[in-house]
Motif scaffolding. Structure first.
Motif, mmCIF file in Angstrom:
data_model
loop_
_atom_site.group_PDB
_atom_site.id
_atom_site.type_symbol
_atom_site.label_atom_id
_atom_site.label_comp_id
_atom_site.label_asym_id
_atom_site.label_seq_id
_atom_site.Cartn_x
_atom_site.Cartn_y
_atom_site.Cartn_z
ATOM 1 N N THR A 203 -88.071 91.470 2.218
ATOM 2 C CA THR A 203 -87.668 92.698 1.540
ATOM 3 C C THR A 203 -86.557 93.379 2.317
ATOM 4 O OG1 THR A 203 -89.309 94.047 2.700
ATOM 5 C CG2 THR A 203 -89.977 93.105 0.572
ATOM 6 N N ALA A 204 -85.894 94.318 1.647
ATOM 7 C CA ALA A 204 -84.875 95.149 2.300
ATOM 8 C C ALA A 204 -84.953 96.548 1.698
ATOM 9 C CB ALA A 204 -83.483 94.559 2.106
ATOM 10 N N ASP A 205 -85.040 97.562 2.570
ATOM 11 C CA ASP A 205 -85.106 98.957 2.133
ATOM 12 C C ASP A 205 -83.885 99.708 2.655
ATOM 13 O OD1 ASP A 205 -87.951 99.299 0.917
ATOM 14 O OD2 ASP A 205 -88.287 98.203 2.788
ATOM 15 N N TYR A 206 -83.329 100.549 1.797
ATOM 16 C CA TYR A 206 -82.159 101.340 2.177
ATOM 17 C C TYR A 206 -82.621 102.589 2.918
ATOM 18 C CZ TYR A 206 -77.567 103.545 1.814
ATOM 19 O OH TYR A 206 -76.359 104.124 2.097
ATOM 20 N N ILE A 207 -82.148 102.769 4.158
ATOM 21 C CA ILE A 207 -82.597 103.910 4.963
ATOM 22 C C ILE A 207 -81.487 104.944 5.146
ATOM 23 C CG2 ILE A 207 -84.339 102.574 6.180
ATOM 24 C CD1 ILE A 207 -82.438 102.313 8.533
ATOM 25 N N GLY A 208 -80.413 104.794 4.397
ATOM 26 C CA GLY A 208 -79.323 105.764 4.444
ATOM 27 C C GLY A 208 -78.199 105.347 5.373
ATOM 28 N N LYS A 209 -77.041 106.014 5.197
ATOM 29 C CA LYS A 209 -75.858 105.771 6.036
ATOM 30 C C LYS A 209 -75.446 104.297 6.021
ATOM 31 C CE LYS A 209 -76.693 109.691 9.098
ATOM 32 N NZ LYS A 209 -76.874 110.173 10.484
ATOM 33 N N ASN A 210 -75.464 103.714 4.811
ATOM 34 C CA ASN A 210 -75.030 102.325 4.608
ATOM 35 C C ASN A 210 -75.830 101.317 5.429
ATOM 36 O OD1 ASN A 210 -72.382 104.088 4.162
ATOM 37 N ND2 ASN A 210 -72.226 102.221 2.921
ATOM 38 N N THR A 211 -77.090 101.637 5.687
ATOM 39 C CA THR A 211 -77.935 100.752 6.502
ATOM 40 C C THR A 211 -79.125 100.255 5.702
ATOM 41 O OG1 THR A 211 -77.325 101.970 8.504
ATOM 42 C CG2 THR A 211 -79.264 100.549 8.628
ATOM 43 N N TRP A 212 -79.318 98.922 5.724
ATOM 44 C CA TRP A 212 -80.474 98.297 5.094
ATOM 45 C C TRP A 212 -81.418 97.793 6.193
ATOM 46 C CZ3 TRP A 212 -81.310 98.208 -0.119
ATOM 47 C CH2 TRP A 212 -80.225 98.489 -0.956
ATOM 48 N N ARG A 213 -82.692 98.072 6.015
ATOM 49 C CA ARG A 213 -83.693 97.574 6.970
ATOM 50 C C ARG A 213 -84.400 96.371 6.357
ATOM 51 N NH1 ARG A 213 -86.449 101.876 10.379
ATOM 52 N NH2 ARG A 213 -84.419 101.519 11.398
ATOM 53 N N LEU A 214 -84.141 95.204 6.914
ATOM 54 C CA LEU A 214 -84.744 93.959 6.448
ATOM 55 C C LEU A 214 -86.067 93.730 7.171
ATOM 56 C CD1 LEU A 214 -81.702 93.772 5.683
ATOM 57 C CD2 LEU A 214 -81.840 91.321 6.123
#
Length: 376
Positions: A203-214
């Motif tokens: 999965t990948a979640d968007y955490i803001g400031k153009n950053t994805w947390r995989l």
């Protein structure tokens, strides 16, 4: 003339509002019948369907405003002609230029409303309605390819700034209603388009400031060459999570599923820049952008098209015939406007030309019709 201006404005606004309500009621009924097929799927109920249809109405207001303005204005002017009011106005020194000026002033109100619905209300309501429906159905967005959704961005030294070091291709199997990415694959290439890294994540979640947390990440690094001697240099590492900075945001991914005609000009401009920066085909979205910018001006064209009907004598056709003519002209404009988008895309015409040609053609028709009725 102030009294006449107020009279024109009041009557036209009232008529346009009535026509718009009729159009909204008709298309709401069709949409509700379509949504009934999804009722009782997941937690999607009749009330959800009604709410979904209501949230789609601002889009119809934007889409049908020129047609409603044309029909409503023709109805008012035809009534003026049948009651000899327009003849009296002309006898009281109201010239054609004065009548056109009054119509244009009323038209500016509808231009502002069209811009408001097209740029602010409709995009927000459509996005909210789609999100609500996906959550209720427990569904996710999927691109109609077996390999999923693909998009591309640039790799830079310092995330979003600095020198470009390569390019990145992102592959996603599905996007949930909460905008979470599932079954993610990232392929990074250097400037010579040699694969240097492959990243897979559950999965990948968007955490803001153009950053994805995989999460649940497997990262494979490749050497610049893959000869038999370098094959042992291929390394794979696993991580519980990994952050990736990318130009691709949830808004950009949403664009891939959205109808460009229901997007705002701001979103279209942003996505077009993203495509151009990544050397991808952007013509479809450029055409949609220019249509969005010029579409409100079609209101003024419709006003000009309606004016010749005020000069037609009652024996030239009753009010019903004139309204029918207005409906036909409006539908032809709607169809030609849609047709030129496809023709311009196929023939690679400049986007602004593709967007403006229908309005220019109908304005020429309006001026020709006005000149004809004045002479006869």
């Amino acid at each position: 003339m102030k009294i006449l201006q107020k009279y024109f404005g009041t009557e036209i606004i009232r008529a346009v509002a009535f026509v718009m309500l009729a159009l909204l009621a008709l298309f709401s009924f069709f949409d509700l019948m379509k949504e009934l097929q999804s009722v009782n799927s997941g937690s999607y109920r009749l009330l959800n369907a009604v709410f979904y249809v209501l949230m789609g109405l601002p889009g119809y207001v934007y889409e049908f405003m020129p047609i409603a303005v044309l029909i409503g204005t023709i109805y008012v002017l035809a009534q003026f002609a049948s009651n000899s009011e327009f003849t009296i106005m002309r006898s009281a020194s109201m010239s054609t230029v004065t009548a056109m000026t009054m119509l244009m002033k009323v038209g500016l109100i509808f231009v502002a409303l069209t811009f408001l619905f097209g740029e602010v209300i409709a995009p927000a309501s459509t996005k909210f309605a789609e999100s609500m429906k996906l959550k209720a159905l427990g569904a996710s967005q999927k691109k109609e390819f077996r390999t999923g959704l693909w998009t591309k961005d640039l790799v830079r030294e310092n995330g979003l700034s600095g020198e470009i070091t390569g390019s990145r291709f992102l592959n996603v199997k599905e996007i949930t209603a909460a905008r979470q990415l599932k079954d993610v694959r990232v392929y990074e290439f250097d400037k010579e388009f040699r694969l240097n890294r492959e990243v897979t994540a559950v999965t990948a979640d968007y955490i803001g400031k153009n950053t994805w947390r995989l999460t649940d990440v497997a990262e494979t690094s490749f050497p610049l060459t893959l000869s038999s001697e370098d094959i042992n240099k291929v390394k794979t590492a696993r991580y519980p999570s990994r952050d990736v900075i990318s130009e691709v945001t949830p808004e950009i991914l949403t664009v891939l599923f959205a109808d460009p005609d229901r997007m705002s000009a701001v979103d279209l401009a942003a996505y077009t820049r993203h495509l151009v920066d990544n050397k991808q085909d952007s013509e479809r979205y450029e055409i949609a952008f220019w249509k969005k910018v010029t579409y409100p001006l079609a209101i003024l064209v419709m006003m000009a098209l309606a004016l010749p009907f005020a000069y037609l004598h009652v024996r030239s056709g009753g009010v019903s015939f004139k309204i029918f003519s207005g409906i036909m002209i409006g539908m032809v404009f709607y169809l030609i406007n849609s047709l030129f988008s496809h023709i311009g895309l196929l023939n690679t015409w400049p986007p602004y030309v593709t967007a403006l040609v229908p309005s220019v053609l109908f304005m020429a028709l309006a001026l020709t019709g006005l000149r004809y009725v004045e002479r006869h």
